[in-house]
Motif scaffolding. Sequence first.
Motif, PDB file in Angstrom:
ATOM      1  N   SER A 125       0.824  -1.204   0.000  1.00 16.22           N
ATOM      2  CA  SER A 125       0.000   0.000   0.000  1.00 16.22           C
ATOM      3  C   SER A 125       0.860   1.256   0.000  1.00 16.22           C
ATOM      4  O   SER A 125       1.910   1.300   0.625  1.00 16.22           O
ATOM      5  CB  SER A 125      -0.884   0.011   1.244  1.00 16.22           C
ATOM      6  N   GLU A 163      -5.179  -0.772  -2.279  1.00 15.57           N
ATOM      7  CA  GLU A 163      -6.233  -1.543  -2.964  1.00 15.57           C
ATOM      8  C   GLU A 163      -7.611  -0.918  -2.763  1.00 15.57           C
ATOM      9  O   GLU A 163      -8.474  -1.007  -3.639  1.00 15.57           O
ATOM     10  CB  GLU A 163      -6.233  -2.995  -2.465  1.00 15.57           C
ATOM     11  N   TYR A 167     -10.084  -1.492  -5.853  1.00 15.45           N
ATOM     12  CA  TYR A 167     -10.325  -2.934  -5.928  1.00 15.45           C
ATOM     13  C   TYR A 167     -11.736  -3.310  -6.372  1.00 15.45           C
ATOM     14  O   TYR A 167     -11.928  -4.302  -7.080  1.00 15.45           O
ATOM     15  CB  TYR A 167      -9.998  -3.603  -4.586  1.00 15.45           C
ATOM     16  N   GLN A 171     -10.274  -4.765  -9.258  1.00 16.73           N
ATOM     17  CA  GLN A 171      -9.716  -5.936  -8.576  1.00 16.73           C
ATOM     18  C   GLN A 171      -8.184  -5.839  -8.513  1.00 16.73           C
ATOM     19  O   GLN A 171      -7.678  -4.852  -8.037  1.00 16.73           O
ATOM     20  CB  GLN A 171     -10.191  -7.240  -9.238  1.00 16.73           C
ATOM     21  N   ASN A 172      -7.494  -6.832  -9.037  1.00 25.07           N
ATOM     22  CA  ASN A 172      -6.030  -6.843  -8.949  1.00 25.07           C
ATOM     23  C   ASN A 172      -5.353  -6.011 -10.030  1.00 25.07           C
ATOM     24  O   ASN A 172      -4.127  -5.954 -10.101  1.00 25.07           O
ATOM     25  CB  ASN A 172      -5.523  -8.289  -9.047  1.00 25.07           C
ATOM     26  N   ARG A 174      -4.217  -3.062 -10.864  1.00 20.71           N
ATOM     27  CA  ARG A 174      -3.742  -1.709 -10.521  1.00 20.71           C
ATOM     28  C   ARG A 174      -3.298  -0.932 -11.775  1.00 20.71           C
ATOM     29  O   ARG A 174      -3.559   0.271 -11.879  1.00 20.71           O
ATOM     30  CB  ARG A 174      -2.607  -1.790  -9.493  1.00 20.71           C
TER      31      ARG A 174
END
Length: 196
Positions: A125, A163, A167, A171-172, A174
């Motif tokens: 993060s 996230e 998210y 979702q994943n 980025r």
Amino acid sequence: MAFTVPALNYDFAALEPHIDALTMEIHHDKHHGAYVTNGNKAIEGTEWDGKSAEEIVSSAAALEVPAIRNNIGGHYNHTLFWESLAPGKGGEPSGALGDAIASTFESFSEFQAKVKAGGIGRFGSGWVWLVKAGAGLEIVSTPNQDTPLIDGKTPLLGIDVWEHAYYLKYQNRRPDYLDAIWNVIDWDKVAERFAA
Ligand code: MN
């Protein structure tokens, strides 16, 4: 005087489809809200009570207290983030800021690529930033809720890569979030900070 979460200048849904309304609502009300609640608790009755967030997160002594560092940092970072976004914006910066970005990073698209790489490269993060460092511009990344002020650098634009910032919609992915966010950056606001 306790900190409060600043109201947005736009609706939660205003940044759709790039940032979805539910993400905005939870991010602003719940995440930023928690930083404010916990930050106020952390500074209550201390020498930091009544100081500005910028003063607090620029102070080495305050940064030694994790609850202050994380929560007042979170308040400072998110306040700057909300102000840097707006519906119907995006595009490229013009004027002195546009010139400085082009001369420092070769081109606006190279700048965008470097910001994206910085955001992807932040493990876990944190944030990726355009900062003023001395007379020049730099792209830096910070972990957690640390700010570039810790290193004496002035934030011009901060992009949240926690996230919780993306998210629900991405979702994943980025990198996809980092591509989309350019559509809602308010360069006029960033230019104001650059000129200050
Ligand atoms: Mn956040």
